[in-house]
Scaffold this active site. Structure first.
Site, PDB file in Angstrom:
ATOM      1  N   ASN A  43      12.346 -41.735  61.082  1.00  0.00           N
ATOM      2  CA  ASN A  43      13.068 -40.595  60.509  1.00  0.00           C
ATOM      3  C   ASN A  43      12.306 -39.330  60.903  1.00  0.00           C
ATOM      4  O   ASN A  43      11.240 -39.058  60.363  1.00  0.00           O
ATOM      5  CB  ASN A  43      13.130 -40.751  58.980  1.00  0.00           C
ATOM      6  N   TRP A  44      12.864 -38.602  61.833  1.00  0.00           N
ATOM      7  CA  TRP A  44      12.163 -37.424  62.347  1.00  0.00           C
ATOM      8  C   TRP A  44      12.217 -36.242  61.377  1.00  0.00           C
ATOM      9  O   TRP A  44      11.525 -35.250  61.580  1.00  0.00           O
ATOM     10  CB  TRP A  44      12.751 -37.004  63.704  1.00  0.00           C
ATOM     11  N   LYS A  45      13.074 -36.323  60.378  1.00  0.00           N
ATOM     12  CA  LYS A  45      13.250 -35.218  59.415  1.00  0.00           C
ATOM     13  C   LYS A  45      13.499 -33.911  60.170  1.00  0.00           C
ATOM     14  O   LYS A  45      14.137 -33.938  61.228  1.00  0.00           O
ATOM     15  CB  LYS A  45      12.034 -35.142  58.470  1.00  0.00           C
TER      16      LYS A  45
ATOM     17  N   GLU B 113      11.650 -46.506  49.312  1.00  0.00           N
ATOM     18  CA  GLU B 113      10.682 -45.459  49.612  1.00  0.00           C
ATOM     19  C   GLU B 113      10.191 -44.827  48.313  1.00  0.00           C
ATOM     20  O   GLU B 113      10.824 -43.899  47.791  1.00  0.00           O
ATOM     21  CB  GLU B 113      11.332 -44.366  50.476  1.00  0.00           C
TER      22      GLU B 113
ATOM     23  N   GLY C  58       4.897 -38.899  52.682  1.00  0.00           N
ATOM     24  CA  GLY C  58       4.201 -37.722  53.220  1.00  0.00           C
ATOM     25  C   GLY C  58       2.906 -37.399  52.480  1.00  0.00           C
ATOM     26  O   GLY C  58       2.329 -36.339  52.673  1.00  0.00           O
TER      27      GLY C  58
ATOM     28  N   HIS D 111      18.207 -40.152  51.120  1.00  0.00           N
ATOM     29  CA  HIS D 111      16.752 -40.007  51.234  1.00  0.00           C
ATOM     30  C   HIS D 111      16.250 -39.180  50.047  1.00  0.00           C
ATOM     31  O   HIS D 111      16.946 -38.291  49.567  1.00  0.00           O
ATOM     32  CB  HIS D 111      16.390 -39.311  52.548  1.00  0.00           C
TER      33      HIS D 111
ATOM     34  N   GLU E 283      14.343 -36.795  49.856  1.00  0.00           N
ATOM     35  CA  GLU E 283      14.348 -35.337  50.094  1.00  0.00           C
ATOM     36  C   GLU E 283      15.757 -34.764  49.939  1.00  0.00           C
ATOM     37  O   GLU E 283      15.924 -33.617  49.529  1.00  0.00           O
ATOM     38  CB  GLU E 283      13.746 -35.047  51.483  1.00  0.00           C
TER      39      GLU E 283
ATOM     40  N   SER F 127       4.370 -43.244  54.098  1.00  0.00           N
ATOM     41  CA  SER F 127       3.040 -43.220  54.712  1.00  0.00           C
ATOM     42  C   SER F 127       2.710 -44.503  55.486  1.00  0.00           C
ATOM     43  O   SER F 127       1.570 -44.957  55.464  1.00  0.00           O
ATOM     44  CB  SER F 127       1.965 -42.905  53.668  1.00  0.00           C
TER      45      SER F 127
ATOM     46  N   GLY G   2       8.177 -41.871  58.725  1.00  0.00           N
ATOM     47  CA  GLY G   2       8.315 -40.416  58.841  1.00  0.00           C
ATOM     48  C   GLY G   2       7.316 -39.867  59.839  1.00  0.00           C
ATOM     49  O   GLY G   2       7.500 -39.935  61.050  1.00  0.00           O
ATOM     50  N   GLY G   3       6.221 -39.307  59.330  1.00  0.00           N
ATOM     51  CA  GLY G   3       5.233 -38.631  60.162  1.00  0.00           C
ATOM     52  C   GLY G   3       4.782 -39.419  61.385  1.00  0.00           C
ATOM     53  O   GLY G   3       4.671 -38.873  62.485  1.00  0.00           O
TER      54      GLY G   3
HETATM   55  P1  13P Z   1       6.166 -40.559  55.783  1.00  0.00           P
HETATM   56  O1  13P Z   1       6.048 -41.786  56.672  1.00  0.00           O
HETATM   57  O2  13P Z   1       5.848 -39.291  56.508  1.00  0.00           O
HETATM   58  O3  13P Z   1       5.455 -40.735  54.488  1.00  0.00           O
HETATM   59  O4  13P Z   1       7.737 -40.445  55.428  1.00  0.00           O
HETATM   60  C1  13P Z   1       8.409 -41.551  54.964  1.00  0.00           C
HETATM   61  C2  13P Z   1       9.860 -41.236  54.915  1.00  0.00           C
HETATM   62  O5  13P Z   1      10.283 -40.447  54.088  1.00  0.00           O
HETATM   63  C3  13P Z   1      10.754 -41.885  55.883  1.00  0.00           C
HETATM   64  O6  13P Z   1      12.086 -41.650  55.583  1.00  0.00           O
END
Ligand code: 13P
Length: 253
Positions: A9-11, A168, A174, A96, A98, A214, A235-236
Site C-alpha cells: 500500500n503506497w498510500k 491492521e 507506521g 483502511h 486512515e 510495521s 506500507g512504508g
Molecule cells: P506500515 O507498514 O507503514 O506500518 O503501514 C501499514 C499499512 O497501513 C498498510 O496498509
C-alpha cells in the site's frame, strides 16, 4: 486453497517519476525471481494506468486504495468501481484505518464498497483493526467482531471467499511497533473462526487474511510463518524495492 499474498500500500507517496521508477524495479525483480506468493501493489490512483501498462503481462495485482460506493454521477473527487474495471485494475483496498480516521469511513460504507467490487468481479482487500485504547481496554476482539460482521456478513459464502481481509491494528501502523507473531496469529484465528461460525469451516479456510502494521524484512518471516497469517499488507517497507522484495522472499523461504 487460500492464496498467500504480499501487497504494498503506497498510500500518498511518490511523484510520478519516483512511482514509475519503483514499478520498473519491481517489474525487473518479478521477471528475474520466482515468487512463492501473489504480489499486489496499490499505488495512488493517478498512477494506476501507468501501473497497468508497465505490468501488462506480469502477474502483479494492481489495486486502488479506496473507491466510491456509487456507480457514477455528481461525486467530485471520487473514483467508481466501473472506472477501475475499465482500466483493468484488479480490486481495491477498502476501509483502511486512515480512511476511517480522516474521512469518516464506517463499516457500513465498507459493506457497500465490498459488494460493489464483488459485483464487478473485482477483489476487495477489506481492512479492520483496533486502536491502542481499545486494545488496552481489552475490547479488541469485540471491535474486530463488530467490524467484520457489519462489513462482510451480508455476503454469500461464495462472495466472502473472494474477499481478502487485512487485519491492521491501528497502533502498529507506521509506528514501528508491530504486533507480535502470536498477537497476529491470535487475531487471525479469531477472524477465521468468526467466518467459520457464520459460513462454515470450509469457507473460512478459503479466505486469505493478511497482517498489516510495521511489517519489515526483519519481522516478516516470523509473522508469515503463523498458520492463519496468509501474507501482509505493507506500507512504508513497500516503498523501497530492497525492503519489499526481501519481504516477498521471506514468504515461504
Ligand atoms: P506500515 O507498514 O507503514 O506500518 O503501514 C501499514 C499499512 O497501513 C498498510 O496498509
Amino acid at each position: 486453497m487460500r492464496k498467500n499474498i504480499v501487497a504494498g500500500n503506497w498510500k500518498m507517496n511518490k511523484n510520478f517519476a519516483e512511482a514509475e521508477a519503483l514499478m520498473m524495479q519491481l517489474l525487473e525483480y518479478k521477471k528475474n525471481n520466482a515468487t512463492h506468493c501473489e504480489v499486489y501493489i496499490a499505488p495512488p490512483s493517478i498512477y494506476l494506468t501507468t501501473a497497468k501498462q508497465i505490468f501488462a503481462n506480469q502477474e502483479i495485482g494492481i489495486f486502488g486504495q479506496d473507491m466510491s460506493e456509487h456507480n457514477s454521477g455528481a461525486y467530485t473527487g471520487e473514483i467508481s468501481v466501473g472506472m477501475y474495471q475499465s482500466i483493468g485494475v484488479d480490486g481495491s483496498i477498502i476501509a483502511h484505518s486512515e480512511r476511517r480516521l480522516y474521512h469518516g469511513e464506517t463499516d457500513s460504507h465498507a459493506n457497500r464498497k465490498v459488494k460493489a467490487l464483488l459485483d464487478a468481479g473485482l477483489t476487495p482487500i477489506y481492512c479492520n483493526g483496533e486502536t491502542l485504547e481499545q486494545r488496552k481496554n481489552n475490547q479488541h476482539f469485540e471491535v474486530i467482531k463488530n467490524q467484520t460482521q457489519v462489513a462482510l456478513f451480508t455476503l454469500s459464502a461464495e462472495e466472502i471467499k473472494k474477499v481478502v481481509i487485512a487485519y491492521e491494528p491501528v497502533w502498529a501502523i507506521g509506528t514501528g511497533e508491530t504486533a507480535t507473531p502470536e498477537q497476529a496469529q491470535e487475531m487471525h484465528a479469531f477472524i477465521r473462526n468468526l467466518i467459520a461460525e457464520q459460513y462454515g469451516q470450509e469457507t473460512a479456510n478459503e479466505v486469505s487474511i493478511l497482517y498489516g502494521g510495521s511489517v519489515k524484512p526483519e519481522n516478516a518471516k516470523e509473522i508469515f510463518s503463523k498458520p492463519d497469517v496468509d501474507g501482509g499488507l505493507i506500507g512504508g517497507a513497500a516503498l523501497k524495492i530492497e525492503d519489499f522484495s526481501k519481504i516477498i522472499e521471506d514468504f515461504n523461504a
